[in-house]
Design a protein around this motif. Sequence first.
Motif, PDB file in Angstrom:
ATOM      1  N   TYR A 198      37.651  45.804  45.090  1.00 38.15           N
ATOM      2  CA  TYR A 198      37.880  44.728  44.573  1.00 38.15           C
ATOM      3  C   TYR A 198      39.615  44.553  44.386  1.00 38.15           C
ATOM      4  N   VAL A 199      40.116  45.875  43.808  1.00 39.18           N
ATOM      5  CA  VAL A 199      41.617  45.900  43.506  1.00 39.18           C
ATOM      6  C   VAL A 199      42.170  46.042  44.980  1.00 39.18           C
ATOM      7  N   LEU A 200      41.741  46.612  45.883  1.00 37.37           N
ATOM      8  CA  LEU A 200      42.331  46.613  47.296  1.00 37.37           C
ATOM      9  C   LEU A 200      42.596  45.178  47.724  1.00 37.37           C
ATOM     10  N   THR A 201      41.244  44.697  47.761  1.00 32.94           N
ATOM     11  CA  THR A 201      41.371  42.887  48.105  1.00 32.94           C
ATOM     12  C   THR A 201      42.448  42.236  47.688  1.00 32.94           C
ATOM     13  N   LEU A 202      42.456  42.505  46.104  1.00 34.80           N
ATOM     14  CA  LEU A 202      43.657  41.687  45.474  1.00 34.80           C
ATOM     15  C   LEU A 202      45.201  42.100  46.135  1.00 34.80           C
ATOM     16  N   ILE A 203      45.231  43.618  46.252  1.00 33.93           N
ATOM     17  CA  ILE A 203      46.465  44.016  46.592  1.00 33.93           C
ATOM     18  C   ILE A 203      46.663  43.383  48.252  1.00 33.93           C
ATOM     19  N   ALA A 204      45.589  43.300  49.069  1.00 34.86           N
ATOM     20  CA  ALA A 204      45.588  42.833  50.509  1.00 34.86           C
ATOM     21  C   ALA A 204      46.074  41.328  50.345  1.00 34.86           C
ATOM     22  N   LEU A 205      45.594  40.567  49.429  1.00 34.93           N
ATOM     23  CA  LEU A 205      45.762  39.105  49.384  1.00 34.93           C
ATOM     24  C   LEU A 205      47.380  38.905  48.957  1.00 34.93           C
ATOM     25  N   SER A 206      47.860  40.045  48.052  1.00 32.32           N
ATOM     26  CA  SER A 206      49.238  39.855  47.801  1.00 32.32           C
ATOM     27  C   SER A 206      50.307  40.124  48.863  1.00 32.32           C
ATOM     28  N   GLY A 207      49.605  40.524  49.969  1.00 33.76           N
ATOM     29  CA  GLY A 207      50.527  40.781  51.180  1.00 33.76           C
ATOM     30  C   GLY A 207      50.794  42.056  51.280  1.00 33.76           C
ATOM     31  N   LEU A 255      52.974  34.038  45.256  1.00 30.22           N
ATOM     32  CA  LEU A 255      52.850  34.183  46.465  1.00 30.22           C
ATOM     33  C   LEU A 255      52.109  33.366  46.952  1.00 30.22           C
ATOM     34  N   GLY A 256      51.627  32.186  46.350  1.00 25.72           N
ATOM     35  CA  GLY A 256      50.825  31.141  46.839  1.00 25.72           C
ATOM     36  C   GLY A 256      49.493  31.629  47.239  1.00 25.72           C
ATOM     37  N   VAL A 257      48.967  32.398  46.534  1.00 26.44           N
ATOM     38  CA  VAL A 257      47.608  32.806  46.778  1.00 26.44           C
ATOM     39  C   VAL A 257      46.610  32.040  45.778  1.00 26.44           C
ATOM     40  N   GLY A 258      45.663  31.317  46.329  1.00 23.91           N
ATOM     41  CA  GLY A 258      44.804  30.487  45.579  1.00 23.91           C
ATOM     42  C   GLY A 258      44.034  31.120  44.607  1.00 23.91           C
ATOM     43  N   GLU A 259      43.597  30.359  43.514  1.00 20.78           N
ATOM     44  CA  GLU A 259      43.099  31.274  42.215  1.00 20.78           C
ATOM     45  C   GLU A 259      41.685  31.450  42.433  1.00 20.78           C
ATOM     46  N   VAL A 260      40.984  30.677  43.276  1.00 25.78           N
ATOM     47  CA  VAL A 260      39.546  30.699  43.441  1.00 25.78           C
ATOM     48  C   VAL A 260      39.198  32.135  43.739  1.00 25.78           C
ATOM     49  N   VAL A 261      39.774  32.561  44.715  1.00 27.41           N
ATOM     50  CA  VAL A 261      39.177  34.077  45.212  1.00 27.41           C
ATOM     51  C   VAL A 261      39.607  34.983  44.202  1.00 27.41           C
ATOM     52  N   THR A 262      40.807  34.879  43.770  1.00 34.90           N
ATOM     53  CA  THR A 262      41.369  35.845  42.975  1.00 34.90           C
ATOM     54  C   THR A 262      40.774  36.197  41.643  1.00 34.90           C
ATOM     55  N   THR A 263      40.322  34.942  40.890  1.00 33.70           N
ATOM     56  CA  THR A 263      39.635  34.778  39.501  1.00 33.70           C
ATOM     57  C   THR A 263      38.311  35.470  39.889  1.00 33.70           C
ATOM     58  N   ILE A 264      37.495  35.235  41.145  1.00 32.04           N
ATOM     59  CA  ILE A 264      36.310  35.908  41.166  1.00 32.04           C
ATOM     60  C   ILE A 264      36.490  37.413  41.292  1.00 32.04           C
ATOM     61  N   LEU A 265      37.433  37.716  42.174  1.00 37.25           N
ATOM     62  CA  LEU A 265      37.734  39.383  42.367  1.00 37.25           C
ATOM     63  C   LEU A 265      37.789  39.913  40.901  1.00 37.25           C
ATOM     64  N   MET A 266      38.648  39.361  40.247  1.00 44.23           N
ATOM     65  CA  MET A 266      38.851  39.745  38.706  1.00 44.23           C
ATOM     66  C   MET A 266      37.538  39.960  37.919  1.00 44.23           C
ATOM     67  N   ASN A 267      36.541  38.860  38.130  1.00 43.74           N
ATOM     68  CA  ASN A 267      35.446  38.974  37.306  1.00 43.74           C
ATOM     69  C   ASN A 267      34.763  40.444  37.668  1.00 43.74           C
ATOM     70  N   PHE A 268      34.728  40.755  38.946  1.00 46.43           N
ATOM     71  CA  PHE A 268      34.134  41.961  39.134  1.00 46.43           C
ATOM     72  C   PHE A 268      34.793  43.206  38.705  1.00 46.43           C
ATOM     73  N   ALA A 274      43.761  36.714  32.779  1.00 48.38           N
ATOM     74  CA  ALA A 274      44.196  35.217  33.856  1.00 48.38           C
ATOM     75  C   ALA A 274      45.692  35.335  34.268  1.00 48.38           C
ATOM     76  N   LEU A 275      46.317  36.358  33.689  1.00 41.86           N
ATOM     77  CA  LEU A 275      47.885  36.360  34.093  1.00 41.86           C
ATOM     78  C   LEU A 275      47.938  36.749  35.731  1.00 41.86           C
ATOM     79  N   LEU A 276      47.048  37.937  36.248  1.00 45.60           N
ATOM     80  CA  LEU A 276      47.289  38.063  37.382  1.00 45.60           C
ATOM     81  C   LEU A 276      47.100  37.397  38.623  1.00 45.60           C
ATOM     82  N   PRO A 277      46.081  36.433  38.424  1.00 48.20           N
ATOM     83  CA  PRO A 277      45.803  35.429  39.401  1.00 48.20           C
ATOM     84  C   PRO A 277      46.738  34.210  39.261  1.00 48.20           C
ATOM     85  N   ALA A 278      47.322  34.139  37.850  1.00 54.21           N
ATOM     86  CA  ALA A 278      48.403  33.210  37.796  1.00 54.21           C
ATOM     87  C   ALA A 278      49.617  33.558  38.519  1.00 54.21           C
ATOM     88  N   LEU A 279      49.952  34.550  38.550  1.00 54.36           N
ATOM     89  CA  LEU A 279      51.216  35.071  38.982  1.00 54.36           C
ATOM     90  C   LEU A 279      51.099  35.141  40.301  1.00 54.36           C
TER      91      LEU A 279
END
Lengths: 309, 357
Positions: free
Chosen positions: A280-289, B136-149, B126-131
């Motif tokens: 999951y962390v790597l997916t987040l990193i991937a998303l951040s480009g 970076l213009g990354v939508g929050e739907v997927v990032t907030t789901i990832l942060m749940n896990f 919640a701060l990381l998805p916000a930033l």
Amino acid sequence: MFESFSIVLFLEAAIRLAVPLAVVALGESITERSGVLNIGIEGSIIAGALCGALAAMEWSSILLGMVFGAIGGGLVAMVFAIFVLGLNSDQIITGTATTLAGLGFTGVIYQARFGTTGSVITLPVLKSLEVPFLRDIPILGPIFFQQSITVYFVYFLVPALWYFLFKTSWGLELRSVGEDPAVAEEAGIRVLFVRFLAILFGGLSAGLAGAHLALDSGTFIENMSGGRGFIAIAVVVLGRWNPVPIVGAAMFFGAASALQFLLQSSGSNLPFPFFLMLPYVLTLIALSGWFGRTKAPGSLALPWPPKSG
Amino acid sequence: MTNRDSWIALAVSLSALLLTALLTAAALALGGYSPLVVLQSLLEGSFGSLDIFFGVTLVRAIPLVVIGLAVTVAFKSGVWNIGAEGQFYAGSMAGVWVGLSVGDYPSFFSVPLVFLSAAAAGAIWALLPALMKIRLGVGEVVTTILMNFVAIHLVSYVVRWPLQESRGVFPNTDLIDESVRLPIIIPGTGLHLGFVVAVICVVGLSIFFNNTGMGFQLRAMGGSKEATRVSGRARIPMLLIVTFLLSGSLAGLAGGIEITGRTFALYEGMSPGWGYTAIAVALLADLNFIAVLVTGIFFGALEGGAGAMQREAGIPAAWVSGIEALVLLSVLASDRILRRLLRSKKKYDVKERELDV
């Protein structure tokens, strides 16, 4: 010698755990390529697991279990499609609803049929099919060619989807709907119809993966989808909406779970939750480009037709 | 909000409830149960006596209301925070960690400290998805789901390693000291001070959103980002940060309240998916803070009554999650259909949603 033996076991387990994820993610990637983010596929997976289990039990047939599992998953996706395409409801909220509905009503049906005490149901179990000759290849043979039928299905699905997406005019239509539905419509493509088929394919795949879960473990357990629908959404992102990397990403998530089982069964005190967290962390990193640009289909999760006012 | 709008909102919620009731009754009849018997046992198990109402329904409602507020804040401002589940767990982890180490201090100091740290942890989650959204213009739907896990696996680490109970057998923390637990506000029931905290949050948020400039800007952002940008009234990134932090801190606070009010310890699966149920709570309330208190109690009654329903009428408790899903689908359907009939401006339109994922 012992070392290589356990690596083979580990990789074999990683593939086993990755397969249902890969099937769900491949299906979801097609849905997302049409511009629809279906976060309700968790509901399709669990519906597929229950329908697959019931059918396999009724007719003692793995094949019918798989077929009805896929149908069950497709039906849940149809509910999603009716709301999202028919009523133009929000995709995220509808997806949450179909997830809750899938988990809730499979529980209802299971408990109505088998009681609340959790009587165990026994199903015909998926056996591993060994491919003659190929299975004898050292190391690779046991890893890749002594697996369940679903694994071979994935071997088939990946090149097929790749060809469909990038080499056929239908694939081009699908991608253009996802990138810019307005332009696609100008070109005479029926946007809602394409999206309908894409959602249906995602649901059928998720249902098939659900049936695999039930038949692989030989039983149905409430909530056995275990969040795989959400994990698959991460897999799609990590795999950049592309069949080949998606399978790689699914393998990565599978390997993390396999490592957990390995560590727990060997009594190791290494903190396994971190291995589970890593993908999951790597997916987040991937998303951040950090691994280059990860670009989603242009109209993903946006309503169609666009809302006025 | 004009008068006509609020009437339509009420009509949507009521017809959604009616639709849910009809669908549920039909499904129950199909399953061979009598809908009336089910309704009766559900009501008895949730409103049957004052003890049950305070001790079961309201206690269950507390996390649903507070997390429902977190979702409402986000959705109202046009932020798709699907990560309340993870923010709740972040708050629970911080809350139990602080709670276990402040047992020697007086309650008026230790309990607020637990609340503060839980809210802060939820906000950080919640701060990381916000930033990622802003920078970076990354939508929050997927990032907030990832942060749940990430949060769920972090809980599994915390209860097995650093904060495992002192005998080192079970995957949960020790119980926090009596002095850090919330007092019971109605003797003889389990209803704790957390309910008062929830009500204070409801009132505070309602005033903040309806009577302050910042609240107006947030609502405007939820309506249309372009409108806010053109009017030059607001700086979107700052408003987004405020929304994410406020939403995250509320979900985190709910974790602190559960730790100090009900569970007194942290364990895996502490939340049965409240982060997702809260979405239904918020939408049935039509994203109105006062109404969240009502719909939160409604869902609390459903979950609280489920036990009695299973014991007395033999209806599987799983029905309740099915009913919750029907509520959500009914809200979506009646919102669309009623508003189409009345030709009113649609409510859940997000024209400018930038979902770059």
